[in-house]
Design a protein around this motif. Structure first.
Motif, mmCIF file in Angstrom:
data_model
loop_
_atom_site.group_PDB
_atom_site.id
_atom_site.type_symbol
_atom_site.label_atom_id
_atom_site.label_comp_id
_atom_site.label_asym_id
_atom_site.label_seq_id
_atom_site.Cartn_x
_atom_site.Cartn_y
_atom_site.Cartn_z
ATOM 1 N N HIS A 290 29.789 -9.111 -46.041
ATOM 2 C CA HIS A 290 28.705 -8.187 -46.350
ATOM 3 C C HIS A 290 28.477 -7.288 -45.143
ATOM 4 O O HIS A 290 28.410 -7.772 -44.011
ATOM 5 C CB HIS A 290 27.409 -8.935 -46.672
ATOM 6 C CG HIS A 290 27.433 -9.569 -48.015
ATOM 7 N ND1 HIS A 290 27.304 -10.910 -48.208
ATOM 8 C CD2 HIS A 290 27.582 -9.031 -49.257
ATOM 9 C CE1 HIS A 290 27.368 -11.186 -49.493
ATOM 10 N NE2 HIS A 290 27.550 -10.063 -50.147
ATOM 11 N N ASN A 291 28.350 -6.001 -45.398
ATOM 12 C CA ASN A 291 28.050 -5.058 -44.329
ATOM 13 C C ASN A 291 26.707 -5.448 -43.707
ATOM 14 O O ASN A 291 25.708 -5.563 -44.421
ATOM 15 C CB ASN A 291 27.990 -3.640 -44.880
ATOM 16 C CG ASN A 291 27.909 -2.611 -43.796
ATOM 17 O OD1 ASN A 291 27.285 -2.815 -42.763
ATOM 18 N ND2 ASN A 291 28.541 -1.482 -44.030
ATOM 19 N N PRO A 292 26.665 -5.659 -42.395
ATOM 20 C CA PRO A 292 25.400 -6.050 -41.761
ATOM 21 C C PRO A 292 24.255 -5.049 -41.982
ATOM 22 O O PRO A 292 23.092 -5.414 -41.842
ATOM 23 C CB PRO A 292 25.760 -6.141 -40.273
ATOM 24 C CG PRO A 292 27.214 -6.457 -40.267
ATOM 25 C CD PRO A 292 27.775 -5.679 -41.435
ATOM 26 N N SER A 293 24.561 -3.819 -42.371
ATOM 27 C CA SER A 293 23.503 -2.840 -42.605
ATOM 28 C C SER A 293 22.551 -3.284 -43.714
ATOM 29 O O SER A 293 21.397 -2.870 -43.749
ATOM 30 C CB SER A 293 24.096 -1.471 -42.941
ATOM 31 O OG SER A 293 24.784 -1.516 -44.175
ATOM 32 N N ARG A 294 23.026 -4.159 -44.605
ATOM 33 C CA ARG A 294 22.148 -4.627 -45.686
ATOM 34 C C ARG A 294 20.990 -5.463 -45.152
ATOM 35 O O ARG A 294 19.961 -5.584 -45.806
ATOM 36 C CB ARG A 294 22.938 -5.395 -46.731
ATOM 37 C CG ARG A 294 23.270 -6.821 -46.350
ATOM 38 C CD ARG A 294 23.961 -7.539 -47.492
ATOM 39 N NE ARG A 294 24.457 -8.802 -47.066
ATOM 40 C CZ ARG A 294 23.749 -9.937 -47.068
ATOM 41 N NH1 ARG A 294 22.518 -9.951 -47.497
ATOM 42 N NH2 ARG A 294 24.289 -11.051 -46.641
ATOM 43 N N ILE A 295 21.153 -6.019 -43.958
ATOM 44 C CA ILE A 295 20.077 -6.810 -43.364
ATOM 45 C C ILE A 295 18.841 -5.943 -43.166
ATOM 46 O O ILE A 295 17.709 -6.397 -43.337
ATOM 47 C CB ILE A 295 20.537 -7.466 -42.044
ATOM 48 C CG1 ILE A 295 21.647 -8.487 -42.342
ATOM 49 C CG2 ILE A 295 19.372 -8.123 -41.303
ATOM 50 C CD1 ILE A 295 22.322 -9.067 -41.111
ATOM 51 N N ALA A 296 19.052 -4.664 -42.832
ATOM 52 C CA ALA A 296 17.919 -3.749 -42.658
ATOM 53 C C ALA A 296 17.125 -3.648 -43.952
ATOM 54 O O ALA A 296 15.892 -3.799 -43.943
ATOM 55 C CB ALA A 296 18.416 -2.371 -42.219
#
Length: 148
Positions: free
Chosen positions: A113-119
C-alpha cells in the motif's frame, strides 16, 4: 431499483479508491530471491526488518496449498515515529508491509500500500514529509528487489 444502483455505484467508487493505493511491481526473480533482495536492500538502507512471514509455509501446516507468498514487515523509526506522534492510531499501518507472491501465471509480484494513504486514513496532511520520504523509500527498496 434506483437505490440498488446508487448503492452499487457508491460501493464500486469506494472499492476503486481503496484499490488505487495498491502498488504492484513484477519481479524477474523467484519469490524467495525477490524477498532476499528486498531484505538486503532494507538492511543496507539502515531500516529494521521486524518479520518475514512465509504464508505458503503456513498453508502447508494445515495441509493446504498456496503458491509462494511471503510478507516482509520493516520500518525506520526516523520516519514512523513522527507519523505516530501526529496520530498514534497510524501505528495500525506501520511498520510497512510488502508482500511478494506468485500469481496464477507464475509471475512474481511485489505489492504494498502506498504510504500516502496513511495521511487520508489518519487525518494527516497529504504533504507530511515523513510520509513522502517513506513512499520514496518503499518505491526505491522494492525497485532494488525487482531490478534485473
Amino acid at each position: 431499483m434506483k437505490k440498488l444502483l446508487l448503492a452499487l455505484a457508491i460501493t464500486m467508487t469506494s472499492f476503486t479508491a481503496q484499490a488505487s493505493d495498491l502498488v504492484t511491481k513484477i519481479s524477474p526473480h523467484s519469490v524467495n530471491d525477490t524477498m532476499d533482495r528486498l531484505v538486503a536492500a532494507v538492511e543496507k538502507a539502515g531500516a529494521t526488518v521486524f518479520a518475514r512471514v512465509d504464508h505458503a509455509k503456513g498453508a502447508m501446516s494445515i495441509d493446504a496449498e498456496l503458491a509462494p507468498n511471503q510478507m516482509l514487515v520493516f520500518g525506520n523509526p526516523k520516519l514512523g515515529t513522527p507519523i505516530m506522534q501526529q496520530n498514534p492510531a497510524a501505528g495500525l499501518d506501520l511498520p510497512i508491509r510488502v508482500v511478494v507472491f506468485q500469481d496464477t501465471d507464475g509471475k512474481t509480484n511485489v505489492a504494498y500500500h502506498n504510504p500516502s494513504r496513511i495521511a487520508d486514513d489518519h487525518g494527516l496532511p497529504a504533504d507530511f514529509k515523513a510520509l513522502q520520504m517513506m513512499g520514496g523509500a518503499v518505491d526505491k527498496l522494492t525497485g532494488a528487489a525487482t531490478a534485473e
